[in-house]
Design a protein around this motif. Sequence first.
Motif, short mmCIF file in Angstrom:
data_model
loop_
_atom_site.label_atom_id
_atom_site.label_comp_id
_atom_site.label_asym_id
_atom_site.label_seq_id
_atom_site.Cartn_x
_atom_site.Cartn_y
_atom_site.Cartn_z
N LYS A 5 -24.89 -26.25 26.48
CA LYS A 5 -24.24 -26.96 25.38
C LYS A 5 -24.33 -28.48 25.51
O LYS A 5 -24.76 -29.16 24.57
N PRO A 6 -23.95 -29.09 26.64
CA PRO A 6 -24.11 -30.55 26.75
C PRO A 6 -25.56 -31.01 26.73
O PRO A 6 -25.86 -32.11 26.25
N LEU A 7 -26.47 -30.16 27.23
CA LEU A 7 -27.89 -30.51 27.17
C LEU A 7 -28.35 -30.62 25.72
O LEU A 7 -29.05 -31.57 25.33
N ASP A 8 -27.95 -29.64 24.91
CA ASP A 8 -28.36 -29.65 23.49
C ASP A 8 -27.68 -30.77 22.72
O ASP A 8 -28.28 -31.35 21.79
N LYS A 9 -26.45 -31.08 23.08
CA LYS A 9 -25.68 -32.04 22.30
C LYS A 9 -26.01 -33.48 22.65
O LYS A 9 -26.10 -34.35 21.76
N TYR A 10 -26.20 -33.77 23.95
CA TYR A 10 -26.36 -35.16 24.37
C TYR A 10 -27.78 -35.50 24.86
O TYR A 10 -28.30 -36.59 24.54
N ILE A 11 -28.40 -34.61 25.59
CA ILE A 11 -29.68 -34.94 26.21
C ILE A 11 -30.85 -34.70 25.25
O ILE A 11 -31.79 -35.49 25.22
N THR A 12 -30.78 -33.63 24.47
CA THR A 12 -31.88 -33.31 23.56
C THR A 12 -32.15 -34.43 22.56
O THR A 12 -33.33 -34.81 22.37
N PRO A 13 -31.14 -35.01 21.87
CA PRO A 13 -31.44 -36.12 20.93
C PRO A 13 -32.08 -37.32 21.61
O PRO A 13 -32.99 -37.95 21.04
N LEU A 14 -31.63 -37.66 22.83
CA LEU A 14 -32.23 -38.78 23.54
C LEU A 14 -33.68 -38.48 23.93
O LEU A 14 -34.55 -39.36 23.86
N THR A 15 -33.92 -37.24 24.31
CA THR A 15 -35.28 -36.86 24.70
C THR A 15 -36.23 -36.91 23.52
O THR A 15 -37.40 -37.33 23.66
#
Length: 350
Positions: free
Chosen positions: A210-220
């Motif tokens: 969940k935090p990967l999809d919410k915070y890291i994915t947009p930055l990536t």
Amino acid sequence: LRSPNQVQLTSILNQLNNKTIEERTMSDKDSVMPDMTKAGEILGKVIRPLQAVLTFIIPLLIKFSQKAYNTWIVLPHDFAQCIIGLIFCFFGGMYPTLFAAIQAAKAGGWLTMQKALGDLAGEAMVVIEANKKDNDVDADGDGKADVDQIDDKELLMRKVNLVLTKINPEKVDNALGELYKVSLSVIATLTVEFARTIALACSISEIVRKPLDKYITPLTKQVVPKEYHRWIPVVFGWCAKGIAMSIAWYIQTIISAFTSAVQGGIIITRSLIKICAKKGITLFGLIKSDNPDDTKLDELGAYGIAALGFYFQFTMGFSMPFPFNIVLMPFEMAESYIRWKITDTSGGIE
């Protein structure tokens, strides 16, 4: 009835079709043959150093295993139990699934597995001895071994023929079949035993994702080219699963280390008490020579030994320190494989 022109046209079309099929077949052969030739060349280059390594390592492993087993079976029962307790107490958390697999194998198919491994070891020694004799053959009498005068491809074919003609295929087939049956029963047992670990990994994976999809994915997505965006969820999914499995198995390692330390401590103290009783050592009356089991000393001593065992494993990070990890590399590989197999059999982490 068809006219002569139709018959001639049909014949021409059939000829063209057959020619096209032949051309495609030749094209496929032309594309496959270089790959097969390249693979043969690679195998040919590898065969010389590989046979040297195998003929050196396999006999050592077989002889070491035979000597270790022969030494083990002549040890006094109480002394052997004490050694088992030490292994469980101080190393049980480092190889939790391996030790569990051994226990499961003992419950269902231990003797069968021993016989199968003995048969395979015997066939391996037959091939190794035949290979040594083959390496010394000098058929033309020029003073040089024949294997040193042939190219890599001929050497590969010669050694493959040697293996196929020297081993007993029925014995090898039966041994492998028995090992497969035992492995299935062991994996089934371990899958049930470690089902909670897999379930825990699934829960952790969802939490991490969940935090990967919410915070890291947009930055990536801002730094990765657009044509690769579809790979981002897949890669992060792998990362989440890897993190989840690492955490879940680390927790399981701690649990296994604690339980194995307690179990090993009890085995050690009870074995030592029986040894002392047989030698007439009573420790100021705490041990009764006629009934060594009638004492609380085993439980009291087990707690202290278990604490030492768990502390040792904890300070080592629940992994074998250098250089023992090199010596015990087969155990490390077996532990990793069993963990992967349990996860795979359980359906993995969705």
